[in-house]
Design an enzyme around this catalytic site. Sequence first.
Site, PDB file in Angstrom:
ATOM      1  CE1 TYR A 159      -3.344  -2.753   0.209  1.00  0.00           C
ATOM      2  CE2 TYR A 159      -2.714  -3.056   2.481  1.00  0.00           C
ATOM      3  CZ  TYR A 159      -3.465  -3.284   1.467  1.00  0.00           C
ATOM      4  OH  TYR A 159      -4.228  -4.407   1.493  1.00  0.00           O
ATOM      5  CG  HIS A 209      -4.971   0.047   2.235  1.00  0.00           C
ATOM      6  ND1 HIS A 209      -4.620   0.588   3.271  1.00  0.00           N
ATOM      7  CD2 HIS A 209      -5.559  -1.008   2.049  1.00  0.00           C
ATOM      8  CE1 HIS A 209      -4.847  -0.445   4.157  1.00  0.00           C
ATOM      9  NE2 HIS A 209      -5.720  -1.214   3.290  1.00  0.00           N
TER      10      HIS A 209
HETATM   11 MG    MG Z   1      -8.536  -3.206   0.955  1.00  0.00          MG
END
Ligand code: MG
Length: 401
Positions: A159, A209
């Site tokens: 992320y 995210h």
């Molecule tokens: Mg997710």
Amino acid sequence: MSSPITIQDVQVILTHPGRARLVVVKLITSEPGLYGLGCASFNRRYAAVATAIEKHLKPFVVGRAVDRIEETFRMNMVHGYWRNGPVLNNAISGIDQALWDIKGKLANMPVYQLLGGKCREAAAVYVHADGENPQAVADSVLAYMEQGFRYVRVQAGGYGGRHAPDVRPHGAPDGFYFDPKHYMRTTLRTLAHVRGVVGEEVELLHDIHERLSPIDAVGFAKEVERFKLFFLEDALAPEDTAWFQRIRQQCATPLAMGELFNHPHEWQPLIAKRLIDFIRMHISQMGGLTPARDVAIFANMYGVRTAWHGPSDVSPVGHAANLHLDLWAPNFGIQEWCRFDELHYEMFPGLPEVRNGYMYANDKPGLGIDVNEKLAAQYPPHENISWWTESRLPDGSPARP
Ligand code: MG
């Protein structure tokens, strides 16, 4: 008339067999040998959930009839007066899912039958590809395709990405640093490379995210439109959902949202205004199977499909609950799958199996899953404070993980 079967005890099972601390509720009933399991997993606040169950919910539900799932869910939501927070919702879910498990066992039916029966024999799943560079990510996607997976999430270094230049100021604290602009550039390069290598036959997904500012998310959603994603996930933070309208006005990238949601007012307008394509809630975070069923039915009326959250911090019991919803829901979209290891299968007999890109139920009554408590006790939760959720922007200021 025989007396009703009641809840005799509420036990909390805490275990940490992999990356996540899992909270599983075991409801013991007045019927000898009859019990139910429910997922209440909140990985980073597991002790708060356990306390909420033991100190607040258990005294309220012990002695009540096991057959009143709806009433128990609704009373659990309101009898503390303040509601819709993640700790309490998870605690309520543990009891709610366990009651569905018990009702299925009493009816001698899998939970998907209680919901209305199967719309499909198995649930298509997506898995996670990542890598150090675009070719490594493409190789990861190809390896999954070889195993029969037809939906693959593509990330370029986790992320927010990795390997951004370190420009933190002198004295900046430690943490997981990322640079949103660097993340966007490397992800777009990676998606272009992967699509070129793997072709059009595999569905690709990506998870922002909630790492971007709203206007960057609008621009990014437009940029990825050309890659024909199955969906773009969590483009915005729950606090910024008013911006979905801007994304919708500018591109046709399918949008998935909701793993952080715990209040109905978070998902209701997005569904009713058709601002997203997939609802993605973490069903224990919503309060359990009962509210997830309601949302699936509501979303179906608006052409919005389900994509319930399915990482390793949903317990195997929670994955079983996801699967029952998936098999039933007319508007099922996709199921996230984290590929549990053998230890999880040993600890949770009945954990759904995935073959050739599909997740299958075992058709046993209830949720169809059990727990080996002796084995679970061998893996007690341990703290891990230094972790990727301490995210920081290039200047060291706090960021969403
Ligand atoms: Mg997710």
